[in-house]
Design a protein around this motif. Structure first.
Motif, PDB file in Angstrom:
ATOM      1  N   GLY A 245       0.781  -1.225   0.000  1.00  0.00           N
ATOM      2  CA  GLY A 245       0.000   0.000   0.000  1.00  0.00           C
ATOM      3  C   GLY A 245       0.808   1.268   0.000  1.00  0.00           C
ATOM      4  N   LEU A 246       2.131   1.170  -0.136  1.00  0.00           N
ATOM      5  CA  LEU A 246       3.000   2.345  -0.144  1.00  0.00           C
ATOM      6  C   LEU A 246       3.520   2.588  -1.553  1.00  0.00           C
ATOM      7  N   PRO A 247       3.559   3.845  -1.999  1.00  0.00           N
ATOM      8  CA  PRO A 247       4.072   4.121  -3.343  1.00  0.00           C
ATOM      9  C   PRO A 247       5.561   3.827  -3.441  1.00  0.00           C
ATOM     10  N   ILE A 248       5.993   3.535  -4.661  1.00  0.00           N
ATOM     11  CA  ILE A 248       7.421   3.342  -4.940  1.00  0.00           C
ATOM     12  C   ILE A 248       7.946   4.644  -5.525  1.00  0.00           C
ATOM     13  N   VAL A 249       8.763   5.350  -4.784  1.00  0.00           N
ATOM     14  CA  VAL A 249       9.371   6.604  -5.247  1.00  0.00           C
ATOM     15  C   VAL A 249      10.842   6.533  -4.878  1.00  0.00           C
ATOM     16  N   ARG A 250      11.634   6.002  -5.793  1.00  0.00           N
ATOM     17  CA  ARG A 250      13.058   5.819  -5.469  1.00  0.00           C
ATOM     18  C   ARG A 250      13.859   5.528  -6.741  1.00  0.00           C
ATOM     19  N   ARG A 251      15.165   5.681  -6.606  1.00  0.00           N
ATOM     20  CA  ARG A 251      16.092   5.316  -7.675  1.00  0.00           C
ATOM     21  C   ARG A 251      16.288   3.804  -7.623  1.00  0.00           C
ATOM     22  N   THR A 252      16.017   3.133  -8.733  1.00  0.00           N
ATOM     23  CA  THR A 252      16.112   1.678  -8.750  1.00  0.00           C
ATOM     24  C   THR A 252      17.370   1.169  -9.441  1.00  0.00           C
ATOM     25  N   ARG A 253      18.006   1.999 -10.234  1.00  0.00           N
ATOM     26  CA  ARG A 253      19.305   1.702 -10.815  1.00  0.00           C
ATOM     27  C   ARG A 253      19.866   3.021 -11.319  1.00  0.00           C
ATOM     28  N   PRO A 254      21.170   3.107 -11.630  1.00  0.00           N
ATOM     29  CA  PRO A 254      21.737   4.384 -12.061  1.00  0.00           C
ATOM     30  C   PRO A 254      20.975   4.984 -13.242  1.00  0.00           C
ATOM     31  N   GLY A 255      20.466   6.199 -13.046  1.00  0.00           N
ATOM     32  CA  GLY A 255      19.756   6.901 -14.104  1.00  0.00           C
ATOM     33  C   GLY A 255      18.276   6.609 -14.187  1.00  0.00           C
ATOM     34  N   LEU A 256      17.736   5.753 -13.312  1.00  0.00           N
ATOM     35  CA  LEU A 256      16.316   5.414 -13.374  1.00  0.00           C
ATOM     36  C   LEU A 256      15.651   5.652 -12.015  1.00  0.00           C
ATOM     37  N   VAL A 257      14.649   6.543 -12.023  1.00  0.00           N
ATOM     38  CA  VAL A 257      13.834   6.804 -10.836  1.00  0.00           C
ATOM     39  C   VAL A 257      12.429   6.295 -11.120  1.00  0.00           C
ATOM     40  N   VAL A 258      11.879   5.501 -10.226  1.00  0.00           N
ATOM     41  CA  VAL A 258      10.522   4.979 -10.364  1.00  0.00           C
ATOM     42  C   VAL A 258       9.588   5.770  -9.462  1.00  0.00           C
ATOM     43  N   ALA A 259       8.449   6.178 -10.004  1.00  0.00           N
ATOM     44  CA  ALA A 259       7.431   6.897  -9.231  1.00  0.00           C
ATOM     45  C   ALA A 259       6.071   6.322  -9.617  1.00  0.00           C
ATOM     46  N   THR A 260       5.703   5.245  -8.973  1.00  0.00           N
ATOM     47  CA  THR A 260       4.437   4.592  -9.275  1.00  0.00           C
ATOM     48  C   THR A 260       3.940   3.867  -8.026  1.00  0.00           C
ATOM     49  N   GLY A 261       2.809   3.181  -8.157  1.00  0.00           N
ATOM     50  CA  GLY A 261       2.281   2.416  -7.027  1.00  0.00           C
ATOM     51  C   GLY A 261       1.518   3.245  -6.019  1.00  0.00           C
ATOM     52  N   HIS A 262       1.005   4.417  -6.431  1.00  0.00           N
ATOM     53  CA  HIS A 262       0.283   5.277  -5.492  1.00  0.00           C
ATOM     54  C   HIS A 262      -1.137   4.797  -5.210  1.00  0.00           C
ATOM     55  N   GLY A 263      -1.623   3.822  -5.982  1.00  0.00           N
ATOM     56  CA  GLY A 263      -2.931   3.256  -5.716  1.00  0.00           C
ATOM     57  C   GLY A 263      -4.032   4.303  -5.714  1.00  0.00           C
ATOM     58  N   GLN A 264      -4.801   4.347  -4.633  1.00  0.00           N
ATOM     59  CA  GLN A 264      -5.909   5.292  -4.516  1.00  0.00           C
ATOM     60  C   GLN A 264      -5.461   6.681  -4.073  1.00  0.00           C
ATOM     61  N   LEU A 265      -4.158   6.876  -3.902  1.00  0.00           N
ATOM     62  CA  LEU A 265      -3.650   8.147  -3.370  1.00  0.00           C
ATOM     63  C   LEU A 265      -2.867   8.954  -4.399  1.00  0.00           C
ATOM     64  N   GLY A 266      -3.070   8.665  -5.681  1.00  0.00           N
ATOM     65  CA  GLY A 266      -2.328   9.396  -6.704  1.00  0.00           C
ATOM     66  C   GLY A 266      -2.555  10.897  -6.643  1.00  0.00           C
ATOM     67  N   MET A 267      -3.821  11.316  -6.623  1.00  0.00           N
ATOM     68  CA  MET A 267      -4.108  12.739  -6.552  1.00  0.00           C
ATOM     69  C   MET A 267      -3.617  13.325  -5.229  1.00  0.00           C
ATOM     70  N   THR A 268      -3.824  12.600  -4.149  1.00  0.00           N
ATOM     71  CA  THR A 268      -3.457  13.104  -2.832  1.00  0.00           C
ATOM     72  C   THR A 268      -1.963  13.361  -2.715  1.00  0.00           C
ATOM     73  N   LEU A 269      -1.153  12.475  -3.259  1.00  0.00           N
ATOM     74  CA  LEU A 269       0.291  12.537  -3.012  1.00  0.00           C
ATOM     75  C   LEU A 269       1.095  13.131  -4.162  1.00  0.00           C
ATOM     76  N   ALA A 270       0.443  13.537  -5.257  1.00  0.00           N
ATOM     77  CA  ALA A 270       1.186  13.931  -6.463  1.00  0.00           C
ATOM     78  C   ALA A 270       2.148  15.100  -6.247  1.00  0.00           C
TER      79      ALA A 270
END
Length: 406
Positions: free
Chosen positions: A364-389
């Motif tokens: 239930g927690l969004p993924i907002v982090r660097r997953t490898r050099p040069g790549l940042v992932v920002a997804t998995g916000h579920g029902q909280l996309g608008m709230t946390l954008a």
């Protein structure tokens, strides 16, 4: 809102894949910080950012992975789920996701992680106001508050206990008896009571997403209406994106493409524990003000949110199975719930139907982090996309600009 199709040979400091609300605010804060930003999306503002309820809800700060949600998931497996249902046949990936969800739903865990979401939600609400004022753009923002109601006292008691825990995180709540609910919302039919969260807010989700994209372009971001095919990488370092219109070179790629992020991340050797949570909404024309608050029917798990002459009804989530549009009964059920809550309202017009997929993580927690050099992932916000954008976009911009100047 602009947009071109020529990308071949283009270079950027940051390429953002996805122009939903998360990608839009990431683009805004990065462009405002002076980064060269290119945003890629064939349908800017589409997806889950277009059809959701438009709620900004610190009251949703308890992650979805908790024992009650796990019990609902078990009922879904057995065919009796209400809030959560399952599409069959179930994919192996869905079953693996559900196993991780069960592990994450251990008693007490959700409340240990809730402070992080509550802090991000509170920050986002402030940022939305600052954004609208600074950019002079209308996003339909209003301090409506959320009123959760039920006809069942046990359901209300559970909501009251949740509100008491949220209050410790700074999320204000008020418990209302039936008379107080009637005073707060005269148009509602009889209920056993409610819990009001006065700090929650409401906006127009599509207007807010488009406004963030417009503001990002004002600050120099370039929006290109094309789809990303794969993430480019050499010797472990991400170097850009291949698109349907050609390659784009970049120092950093921000992957904010909702459920589509899974396949794109896999092209860079990264596996994301994200499952599509299929949802639907029905937007009805209305001739008069019906609601002062956004209203959550706790019994049917349906949200009613009015903006001007439109009433949007959202509810339910379906996991697993091949992609397919919701059955007509899904939309009919939304209408019946609204008619039961608003017995005096004229809700007979056909309305606009929408369906899409939210990116759901097992914990239930969004993924907002660097997953490898040069790549940042920002997804998995579920029902909280608008709230946390906005808070997500600000966080990404702060991290990337600190690295580029460090």
């Amino acid at each position: 809102m602009g947009g071109g199709c020529g990308v071949s040979g283009r270079e950027a400091d940051v390429v953002i894949v996805g122009a939903g609300v998360i990608g839009a605010f990431a683009a805004y804060y990065l462009a405002r910080a002076g980064e060269r930003v290119v945003v890629l999306d064939p349908d800017p503002g589409g997806g889950a950012s277009a059809g959701n309820a438009g709620l900004l809800v610190p009251s949703y700060s308890r992650p979805m992975a908790h024992p009650q949600a796990l019990a609902e998931g078990v009922r879904a497996v057995l065919g009796g789920g209400h809030d959560i249902t399952l599409r069959r046949p179930l994919r192996a990936g869905t079953l693996a996701w559900m196993a991780r969800f069960a592990l994450a739903a251990r008693p007490g865990r959700a409340w240990r992680t809730a402070p992080r979401l509550a802090a991000m939600a509170a920050r986002s609400l402030r940022l939305y106001t600052e954004f609208a004022d600074a950019e002079r753009l209308d996003i339909g923002l209003r301090d409506a508050g959320l009123l959760a109601v039920s006809r069942d006292r046990r359901t209300l008691d559970a909501q009251r206990r949740t509100a008491e825990r949220l209050a410790r995180l700074g999320v204000a709540a008020e418990v209302l008896d039936p008379a107080a609910v009637a005073d707060a919302e005269p148009g509602l039919g009889p209920v056993a009571g409610g819990v009001r969260f006065p700090g929650d807010a409401l906006l127009d989700p599509l207007d807010a997403t488009r406004a963030a994209l417009t503001a990002a372009e004002r600050h120099g971001a370039v929006l290109v209406r094309t789809a990303a095919r794969r993430i480019r990488h050499v010797n472990g370092q991400v170097t850009g994106v291949d698109t349907e219109a050609g390659p784009v070179a970049a120092t950093t790629v921000v992957l904010a493409a909702g459920t589509s992020s899974v396949a794109l991340a896999r092209s860079a050797g990264v596996r994301l524990p994200v499952e599509p949570g299929h949802g639907w909404s029905l937007t009805l024309p209305v001739a008069e003000p019906l609601l002062r608050h956004a209203v959550l029917d706790l019994d049917a798990h349906v949200v009613l949110a009015q903006r001007a002459d439109r009433l949007r009804l959202t509810g339910g989530m379906e996991l697993g199975g091949p992609p397919a549009p919701p059955t007509p009964e899904r939309f009919a059920s939304l209408r019946r719930t609204a008619a039961g809550l608003l017995p005096g309202a004229a809700l007979g017009e056909p309305g606009d139907q929408w369906h899409g997929a939210r990116p759901m993580t097992p914990d239930g927690l969004p993924i907002v982090r660097r997953t490898r050099p040069g790549l940042v992932v920002a997804t998995g916000h579920g029902q909280l996309g608008m709230t946390l954008a906005p808070a997500t976009g600000e966080l990404i911009a702060a991290d990337l600009t600190a690295r580029s100047r460090g």
